[in-house]
Design a protein around this motif. Structure first.
Motif, PDB file in Angstrom:
ATOM      1  N   LEU A 218       0.863  -1.175   0.000  1.00 24.30           N
ATOM      2  CA  LEU A 218       0.000   0.000   0.000  1.00 24.30           C
ATOM      3  C   LEU A 218       0.902   1.228   0.000  1.00 24.30           C
ATOM      4  CD1 LEU A 218      -2.747   1.366   0.126  1.00 24.30           C
ATOM      5  CD2 LEU A 218      -2.696   1.128   2.623  1.00 24.30           C
ATOM      6  N   ASP A 219       1.085   1.803  -1.194  1.00 23.67           N
ATOM      7  CA  ASP A 219       1.928   2.990  -1.377  1.00 23.67           C
ATOM      8  C   ASP A 219       3.361   2.738  -0.902  1.00 23.67           C
ATOM      9  OD1 ASP A 219      -0.215   4.416  -2.447  1.00 23.67           O
ATOM     10  OD2 ASP A 219      -0.847   5.154  -0.489  1.00 23.67           O
ATOM     11  N   GLU A 220       4.030   1.795  -1.556  1.00 21.28           N
ATOM     12  CA  GLU A 220       5.405   1.430  -1.199  1.00 21.28           C
ATOM     13  C   GLU A 220       6.356   1.604  -2.379  1.00 21.28           C
ATOM     14  OE1 GLU A 220       5.831   0.823   1.837  1.00 21.28           O
ATOM     15  OE2 GLU A 220       4.147  -0.295   2.678  1.00 21.28           O
ATOM     16  N   ARG A 221       6.062   2.504  -3.293  1.00 18.37           N
ATOM     17  CA  ARG A 221       6.856   2.578  -4.522  1.00 18.37           C
ATOM     18  C   ARG A 221       8.335   2.839  -4.251  1.00 18.37           C
ATOM     19  NH1 ARG A 221       5.573   6.358  -8.869  1.00 18.37           N
ATOM     20  NH2 ARG A 221       7.774   6.025  -9.344  1.00 18.37           N
ATOM     21  N   ASP A 222       8.668   3.566  -3.180  1.00 18.12           N
ATOM     22  CA  ASP A 222      10.072   3.869  -2.914  1.00 18.12           C
ATOM     23  C   ASP A 222      10.845   2.662  -2.391  1.00 18.12           C
ATOM     24  OD1 ASP A 222       9.661   6.496  -3.697  1.00 18.12           O
ATOM     25  OD2 ASP A 222       9.232   7.189  -1.659  1.00 18.12           O
ATOM     26  N   ALA A 223      10.144   1.736  -1.763  1.00 17.01           N
ATOM     27  CA  ALA A 223      10.825   0.565  -1.200  1.00 17.01           C
ATOM     28  C   ALA A 223      10.851  -0.617  -2.146  1.00 17.01           C
ATOM     29  CB  ALA A 223      10.144   0.158   0.108  1.00 17.01           C
ATOM     30  N   ILE A 224       9.916  -0.668  -3.076  1.00 24.80           N
ATOM     31  CA  ILE A 224       9.762  -1.848  -3.943  1.00 24.80           C
ATOM     32  C   ILE A 224      11.038  -2.200  -4.708  1.00 24.80           C
ATOM     33  CG2 ILE A 224       8.593  -2.677  -6.027  1.00 24.80           C
ATOM     34  CD1 ILE A 224       6.021  -1.441  -4.902  1.00 24.80           C
ATOM     35  N   PRO A 225      11.730  -1.246  -5.334  1.00 24.46           N
ATOM     36  CA  PRO A 225      12.938  -1.632  -6.086  1.00 24.46           C
ATOM     37  C   PRO A 225      13.979  -2.322  -5.200  1.00 24.46           C
ATOM     38  CG  PRO A 225      12.221   0.559  -6.739  1.00 24.46           C
ATOM     39  CD  PRO A 225      11.409   0.180  -5.533  1.00 24.46           C
ATOM     40  N   VAL A 227      13.507  -4.037  -2.458  1.00 27.82           N
ATOM     41  CA  VAL A 227      13.028  -5.364  -2.074  1.00 27.82           C
ATOM     42  C   VAL A 227      13.162  -6.345  -3.235  1.00 27.82           C
ATOM     43  CG1 VAL A 227      11.007  -6.701  -1.362  1.00 27.82           C
ATOM     44  CG2 VAL A 227      11.473  -4.481  -0.296  1.00 27.82           C
ATOM     45  N   LEU A 228      12.704  -5.958  -4.404  1.00 22.36           N
ATOM     46  CA  LEU A 228      12.683  -6.895  -5.529  1.00 22.36           C
ATOM     47  C   LEU A 228      14.077  -7.228  -6.026  1.00 22.36           C
ATOM     48  CD1 LEU A 228       9.602  -5.692  -7.620  1.00 22.36           C
ATOM     49  CD2 LEU A 228       9.733  -7.493  -5.893  1.00 22.36           C
ATOM     50  N   GLU A 229      14.979  -6.286  -5.995  1.00 24.95           N
ATOM     51  CA  GLU A 229      16.320  -6.579  -6.504  1.00 24.95           C
ATOM     52  C   GLU A 229      17.085  -7.518  -5.585  1.00 24.95           C
ATOM     53  OE1 GLU A 229      18.841  -2.759  -4.669  1.00 24.95           O
ATOM     54  OE2 GLU A 229      18.273  -2.808  -6.783  1.00 24.95           O
ATOM     55  N   VAL A 251       5.302   0.179 -10.709  1.00 26.15           N
ATOM     56  CA  VAL A 251       6.734   0.001 -10.444  1.00 26.15           C
ATOM     57  C   VAL A 251       7.066  -1.485 -10.316  1.00 26.15           C
ATOM     58  CG1 VAL A 251       8.562   0.382  -8.743  1.00 26.15           C
ATOM     59  CG2 VAL A 251       7.012   2.245  -9.343  1.00 26.15           C
ATOM     60  N   ALA A 252       6.254  -2.218  -9.573  1.00 29.08           N
ATOM     61  CA  ALA A 252       6.506  -3.651  -9.379  1.00 29.08           C
ATOM     62  C   ALA A 252       6.425  -4.408 -10.701  1.00 29.08           C
ATOM     63  CB  ALA A 252       5.513  -4.216  -8.375  1.00 29.08           C
ATOM     64  N   ALA A 253       5.423  -4.090 -11.517  1.00 25.38           N
ATOM     65  CA  ALA A 253       5.256  -4.781 -12.798  1.00 25.38           C
ATOM     66  C   ALA A 253       6.444  -4.521 -13.718  1.00 25.38           C
ATOM     67  CB  ALA A 253       3.950  -4.342 -13.453  1.00 25.38           C
ATOM     68  N   ASP A 289       8.338  -2.968   2.757  1.00 27.48           N
ATOM     69  CA  ASP A 289       8.721  -1.599   3.113  1.00 27.48           C
ATOM     70  C   ASP A 289      10.209  -1.463   3.380  1.00 27.48           C
ATOM     71  OD1 ASP A 289       8.992  -2.954   5.482  1.00 27.48           O
ATOM     72  OD2 ASP A 289       7.315  -1.980   6.494  1.00 27.48           O
ATOM     73  N   ALA A 290      10.999  -2.489   3.021  1.00 28.91           N
ATOM     74  CA  ALA A 290      12.460  -2.519   3.190  1.00 28.91           C
ATOM     75  C   ALA A 290      12.891  -2.683   4.639  1.00 28.91           C
ATOM     76  CB  ALA A 290      13.119  -1.280   2.577  1.00 28.91           C
ATOM     77  N   SER A 291      11.956  -3.014   5.529  1.00 28.70           N
ATOM     78  CA  SER A 291      12.354  -3.302   6.912  1.00 28.70           C
ATOM     79  C   SER A 291      12.923  -4.710   7.046  1.00 28.70           C
ATOM     80  CB  SER A 291      11.162  -3.128   7.853  1.00 28.70           C
ATOM     81  OG  SER A 291      10.116  -4.026   7.503  1.00 28.70           O
ATOM     82  N   LEU A 292      12.545  -5.588   6.138  1.00 32.65           N
ATOM     83  CA  LEU A 292      13.033  -6.954   6.106  1.00 32.65           C
ATOM     84  C   LEU A 292      13.763  -7.201   4.801  1.00 32.65           C
ATOM     85  CD1 LEU A 292       9.817  -8.630   7.506  1.00 32.65           C
ATOM     86  CD2 LEU A 292      12.045  -8.601   8.669  1.00 32.65           C
ATOM     87  N   ASP A 293      14.821  -7.975   4.850  1.00 27.46           N
ATOM     88  CA  ASP A 293      15.647  -8.242   3.674  1.00 27.46           C
ATOM     89  C   ASP A 293      15.248  -9.582   3.061  1.00 27.46           C
ATOM     90  OD1 ASP A 293      17.623  -8.669   1.782  1.00 27.46           O
ATOM     91  OD2 ASP A 293      19.237  -7.925   3.069  1.00 27.46           O
ATOM     92  N   PRO A 294      14.838  -9.602   1.783  1.00 27.92           N
ATOM     93  CA  PRO A 294      14.491 -10.863   1.134  1.00 27.92           C
ATOM     94  C   PRO A 294      15.615 -11.901   1.172  1.00 27.92           C
ATOM     95  CG  PRO A 294      13.768  -9.014  -0.203  1.00 27.92           C
ATOM     96  CD  PRO A 294      14.622  -8.437   0.897  1.00 27.92           C
TER      97      PRO A 294
END
Length: 435
Positions: A218-225, A227-229, A251-253, A289-294
């Protein structure tokens, strides 16, 4: 004593005609490879059973997957019911028919099923989990056995039994099996029979050991990159957009994640939508939200993938400033209540966790708001799940929390979690709750 028959009704594995429900995610060529492996495994099991005659009713031409010892004949033109009836005309005594959708069958299973009709029962029927059937046995062929039975429906198995009984046949039950139709089935069957050709092709093409990672957003565009990378190989992100207005889904797509939309607001609603969308045998959840590392996911998922735990939780080890004091106190309180209520020895009710998809669906977690994480742990504990906890670093999140970052969000979370604790206590002490 009459000779026994094992009849396989199958289709030659041809791209575009075989296992079409595997496309997507597979290409038609990949689906045909899985179909060929499934057919080869099925025929190998049939060849290893003790039937006196091995029959193959084939739609298409034979290939290198055909072992010796089979009498091969072409399926007739017509409906599937008509083709089945015609195939049975080649059977001269007790027989068992199977298809190519259950490559997990073994010679022992086929022998036991064939013995049911060879030693007294009029008929035998093995239902499939999806409502169809995987095996049908007859003490003697009956030309009307398949008449007017709707095929390839969720009710085919029940209606097939009804037809056999209408013919005056006593129908014995065979074991229920899962057949291989779509990607979820393929992974499940591969897990059931990991040494088969089918399992090998599924691992190569679908990643049977892959993990789907549900990321509620929910409105996490700044953290998504970020997390996904950092998503490890074999861990497939499913971003569940819960009504973002900042372009998070786009952004995620663009970064290659699968995006699912869940318009109903709530953390639990987003998690449940992701669980439904997942196809991997194991599903993980974590905040986006980048609080946890994948990169910590393999450690958390490991006990579940190895079969050592039913639910694995990431116990957060917060760095300075990552978790406010009221959050730490509330978390300790909840963990203590979980231990008292269901006996699960947990220290954290954190968002990073993993379990098998089918088990999670059967668990019945019903909360669609902030109580979802707590309810899952409580239900799992009350059901006797093996729960493992592994430490994971916890960092300051990117952006403001939608739960603890607002007074309203905090109050809603408290209400939701109190409700879950009350329900769990009532379930753990049913007599006391009715006094």
């Amino acid at each position: 004593m009459q000779r026994t028959h094992l009849l396989v009704v199958a289709k030659s594995p041809v791209p575009g005609r075989s296992k079409t429900r595997l496309t997507p995610p597979l290409t038609p060529e990949g689906a045909a490879e899985v179909a060929e492996a499934a057919l080869a495994d099925t025929l190998e099991a049939a060849a290893g059973c003790g039937a006196d005659r091995l029959l193959l009713a084939l739609d298409g031409g034979p290939g290198p997957w055909l072992p010796p010892g089979f009498e091969v004949f072409a399926q007739v033109d017509g409906t599937f019911n008509e083709r089945l009836a015609a195939a049975w005309a080649h059977v001269e005594g007790p027989g068992l028919q199977i298809g190519m959708d259950t490559p997990q069958v073994t010679p022992d299973l086929l022998d036991a099923a064939l013995a049911v009709v060879a030693e007294g029962a009029d008929a035998a029927l093995g239902l499939a989990e999806d409502g169809g059937w995987w095996a049908l046995g007859l003490a003697r062929p009956h030309p009307e056995a398949f008449a007017d039975v709707p095929m390839s429906t969720g009710d085919t198995g029940r209606l097939q039994r009804k037809q056999l009984e209408a013919l005056g046949l006593e129908v014995a039950d065979l074991p229920v099996l899962r057949d291989l139709d779509d990607a979820g089935d393929a992974r499940a069957v591969a897990a059931l029979a990991p040494r088969t050709r089918t399992a090998g092709r599924v691992r190569d093409l679908l990643g049977a050991n892959a993990v789907d990672v549900v990321l509620p957003v929910l409105d996490e565009r700044d953290a998504i990159p970020w997390v996904l990378e950092r998503m490890p190989e074999g861990y497939r992100p499913i971003v569940v957009d819960n009504g973002s207005t900042d372009g998070s889904a786009e952004v995620a797509a663009k970064l290659g994640a699968r995006v699912v939309s869940e318009p109903r607001r709530g953390f639990g609603a987003a998690c449940f939508a992701g669980l439904n969308a997942a196809t991997a045998p194991v599903v993980a959840f974590m905040d986006c939200d980048a609080s946890l590392d994948p990169r910590d996911l393999p450690a958390v998922c490991g006990p579940v993938l190895k079969g050592d735990a039913d639910l694995a939780l990431g116990a957060r080890k917060a760095s300075r400033g990552a978790m406010p004091l009221h959050g730490r106190l509330a978390n300790r309180y909840l963990a203590r209540q979980v231990r008292r209520t269901c006996g699960a020895a947990v220290t954290d009710i954190g968002p990073m966790r993993a379990a098998r998809r089918e088990d999670l669906l059967a668990l019945g977690t019903a909360d669609r708001r902030s109580g979802w994480p707590l309810e899952m742990v409580l239900r799992a504990g009350l059901d006797g799940w093996r729960i493992a906890e592994l430490p994971v670093p916890y960092r300051p999140r990117t952006g403001r929390s939608k739960v603890t970052g607002t007074v309203g969000g905090t109050l809603r979370a408290v209400r939701d979690m109190r409700a879950q604790l009350a329900r769990a206590r009532a379930a753990a002490n049913p007599k006391r709750s009715h006094q």
